[in-house]
Design an enzyme around this catalytic site. Structure first.
Site, mmCIF file in Angstrom:
data_model
loop_
_atom_site.group_PDB
_atom_site.id
_atom_site.type_symbol
_atom_site.label_atom_id
_atom_site.label_comp_id
_atom_site.label_asym_id
_atom_site.label_seq_id
_atom_site.Cartn_x
_atom_site.Cartn_y
_atom_site.Cartn_z
ATOM 1 N N GLY A 127 111.061 -2.976 3.780
ATOM 2 C CA GLY A 127 110.390 -3.137 5.074
ATOM 3 C C GLY A 127 108.883 -2.999 5.002
ATOM 4 O O GLY A 127 108.202 -2.977 6.021
ATOM 5 N N ASP A 177 107.437 -15.521 -2.459
ATOM 6 C CA ASP A 177 107.913 -14.220 -2.928
ATOM 7 C C ASP A 177 108.810 -14.384 -4.149
ATOM 8 O O ASP A 177 108.719 -13.636 -5.119
ATOM 9 C CB ASP A 177 108.684 -13.505 -1.810
ATOM 10 C CG ASP A 177 107.849 -13.370 -0.554
ATOM 11 O OD1 ASP A 177 106.612 -13.506 -0.629
ATOM 12 O OD2 ASP A 177 108.440 -13.134 0.518
HETATM 13 C C1 GLA Z 1 106.901 -13.660 3.855
HETATM 14 C C2 GLA Z 1 107.639 -14.892 3.363
HETATM 15 C C3 GLA Z 1 106.769 -15.738 2.437
HETATM 16 C C4 GLA Z 1 105.403 -16.009 3.046
HETATM 17 C C5 GLA Z 1 104.792 -14.724 3.584
HETATM 18 C C6 GLA Z 1 103.515 -14.968 4.332
HETATM 19 O O1 GLA Z 1 106.667 -12.796 2.783
HETATM 20 O O2 GLA Z 1 108.812 -14.517 2.677
HETATM 21 O O3 GLA Z 1 107.439 -16.931 2.130
HETATM 22 O O4 GLA Z 1 105.482 -16.995 4.034
HETATM 23 O O5 GLA Z 1 105.678 -14.026 4.449
HETATM 24 O O6 GLA Z 1 102.532 -15.406 3.475
#
Ligand code: GLA
Length: 387
Positions: A127, A177
Site C-alpha cells: 500500500g 511496475d
Molecule cells: C501505478 C501503475 C503503473 C503506473 C503508475 C503511475 O504504479 O501500476 O502502471 O501507471 O501507477 O505512474
C-alpha cells in the site's frame, strides 16, 4: 527471519514435498515519469531491495494452490477451472498469483502447466506505492515460467504480470511496475519506452555522490482498481482522441497551445502533465549523464508540482512530505507511484537522512496527520531464481 525463510516455512505447512525452487522479485520506486506508461511514454523506475519470495513444490494433481504469510488461508483452483475462476472474480489477494498462472498459460501455449503449491512471503511494504503487486506477479511468473517450462523472456513475463493486474485483479495499470521489477540492476534505473518496450539501464551514481533515496510512506491507503486512477486514464484517452493521436506520447510541448484551445481545462491539465512529464524523463536521463544525480533535483520537484496541480493525484500528506524534505536539504523530492496516497521519495545526502526523516515526522504530527514510515532504499537487482 528473511522473506525466503518465511516462504519456505509456509510451504512446509502446506506440503511434505520438497521445494523445487525459490524465486523472488522486487518492488520498485519510480524516480520520474508518472502515469506516462499507459500513454505509451517514458518512465525511469528502479527496483528496490524489498522483495516478494515464492517457494514452490510440485503436486501430484492439477491443482494450483497459493498461500501467503499475509493471508488467513490458502486458495486453490484446479487448472481445469482456472479460466472460470478468474472470470468469476472475487479471489481477493489470490487474484494476483492465480491471475499470473492464468495469464502465463495463455501467453505460452507450449508450456506444460501442472499442479503446484506456491508459498509467498514479502518484505515489500504493502500500500506504499512501491509495487508490492508487481513483486508478487514477478515472483510467481518467474517460478511458473521455469516449473511449467514456458520459456518466456523477461519482457514477456512483465506482460504476463500486467495482464494479471488488468484482467484478473481489475486494475487498469500500465506496464512500468512489472518491467522495473523484471529488469532492475544495482545502482541503476531502467529507462523504458512504454510504446516499444525497449529498455536500457541508466546509471544513477547515487552511492558515489553520497546520495540516498529516502522513502516517506504516508500510510494513506490507495487502490488503483478503484476510482481516480481509471478516471485519469480516461481523461488521457479523451485528450489523445481530441488531438487525433494514438496516444499522448505523440504530443510534445509545442502542441500544448493547440490542446488548450481544443479541450476543457481539466482535460487540458491532464494532457499537460503527461506531455511535460515525458519531457522531464528524457531531461532526467540526459542530465544524469551530463551532470550527475545532484543536477536532477529541479526535475523531480517540477514533476511533483505537475502531479499536484495538473494531474491532481497528490494528497496533503504527500505535499507536506515533499515540502518538508526539501526544506530539510533534499536535492529533490516528489510523490512516487500512482498517487492518491502511498509514498514520496527524497533524493538526499546520506548525512541528512535522519534529520530530514525527523523533520517530516514532526511536520506530520504538527499537521495532525498519522505518523509516516520513513526508510531508505537502494536501486537493486530485478527478478531472479534464488534457489
Ligand atoms: C501505478 C501503475 C503503473 C503506473 C503508475 C503511475 O504504479 O501500476 O502502471 O501507471 O501507477 O505512474
Amino acid at each position: 527471519m528473511s522473506a525466503v525463510d518465511d516462504a519456505c516455512a509456509l510451504l512446509a505447512t502446506l506440503t511434505d514435498a520438497e521445494a523445487v525452487g525459490v524465486w523472488s522479485a522486487p518492488g520498485r520506486v519510480n524516480l520520474i515519469g508518472e502515469h506516462t506508461d499507459y500513454n505509451e511514454g517514458f518512465v525511469l523506475p528502479f527496483a528496490i531491495e524489498h522483495r516478494t519470495v515464492a517457494a514452490v513444490a510440485l503436486r501430484d494433481d492439477d491443482v494450483v494452490r497459493v498461500a501467503s504469510t499475509f493471508a488467513q488461508a490458502p486458495v486453490e483452483v484446479d487448472l481445469a477451472d482456472l479460466d472460470a475462476a478468474i472470470a468469476r472474480g472475487g479471489l481477493d489477494w489470490a487474484a494476483y498469483p492465480l491471475g499470473v498462472a492464468w495469464a502465463l498459460r495463455s501467453a505460452a501455449p507450449d508450456a506444460s502447466p501442472r499442479g503446484v503449491d506456491i508459498a509467498l512471503a514479502s518484505d515489500v511494504p504493502v500500500g506504499a506505492g512501491l509495487s508490492s503487486s508487481a513483486a508478487i506477479e514477478g515472483a510467481v511468473a518467474g517460478a511458473l515460467n521455469d516449473v511449467w517450462a514456458a520459456g518466456l523472456d523477461r519482457v514477456a513475463l512483465a506482460r504476463v504480470g500486467r495482464t494479471a493486474e488488468n484482467d484478473a485483479v481489475g486494475a487498469p495499470t500500465g506496464i512500468m511496475d512489472q518491467m522495473a521489477s523484471m529488469l532492475g540492476e544495482a545502482d541503476a534505473a531502467t529507462f523504458l519506452d512504454c510504446r516499444t518496450l525497449e529498455a536500457h539501464e541508466v546509471d544513477l551514481g547515487f552511492t558515489a555522490a553520497g546520495l540516498r533515496i529516502l522513502v516517506i510512506d504516508t500510510l494513506v491507503a490507495h487502490a488503483h482498481s478503484s476510482g481516480g486512477y481509471a478516471e485519469r486514464r480516461a481523461s488521457c484517452e479523451e485528450g489523445a482522441r481530441i488531438m487525433g493521436v494514438a496516444a499522448l506520447r505523440d504530443l510534445d510541448v509545442a502542441d500544448l497551445p493547440r490542446a488548450q484551445e481544443l479541450m476543457d481545462d481539466v482535460t487540458f491539465r491532464r494532457v499537460r502533465h503527461i506531455v511535460t512529464e515525458n519531457q522531464r524523463v528524457l531531461d532526467t536521463v540526459a542530465t544524469l549523464a551530463a551532470e550527475g544525480p545532484r543536477a536532477i533535483g529541479g526535475l523531480l520537484v517540477a514533476s511533483h508540482a505537475s502531479m499536484r496541480d495538473d494531474f491532481e493525484i497528490s494528497v496533503p500528506e504527500l505535499d507536506l512530505a515533499v515540502d518538508t524534505a526539501l526544506a530539510a536539504g533534499a536535492v529533490g523530492a516528489r510523490m512516487t507511484g500512482g498517487g492518491f496516497g502511498g509514498a514520496a521519495i527524497a533524493l538526499i545526502d546520506a548525512e541528512l537522512v535522519e534529520s530530514a526523516a525527523s523533520a517530516v515526522s514532526a511536520a506530520f504530527a504538527e499537521a495532525g496527520f498519522r505518523a509516516p514510515r520513513t526508510f531508505t532504499v537502494a536501486p537493486s537487482r530485478g527478478a531472479a531464481r534464488d534457489a
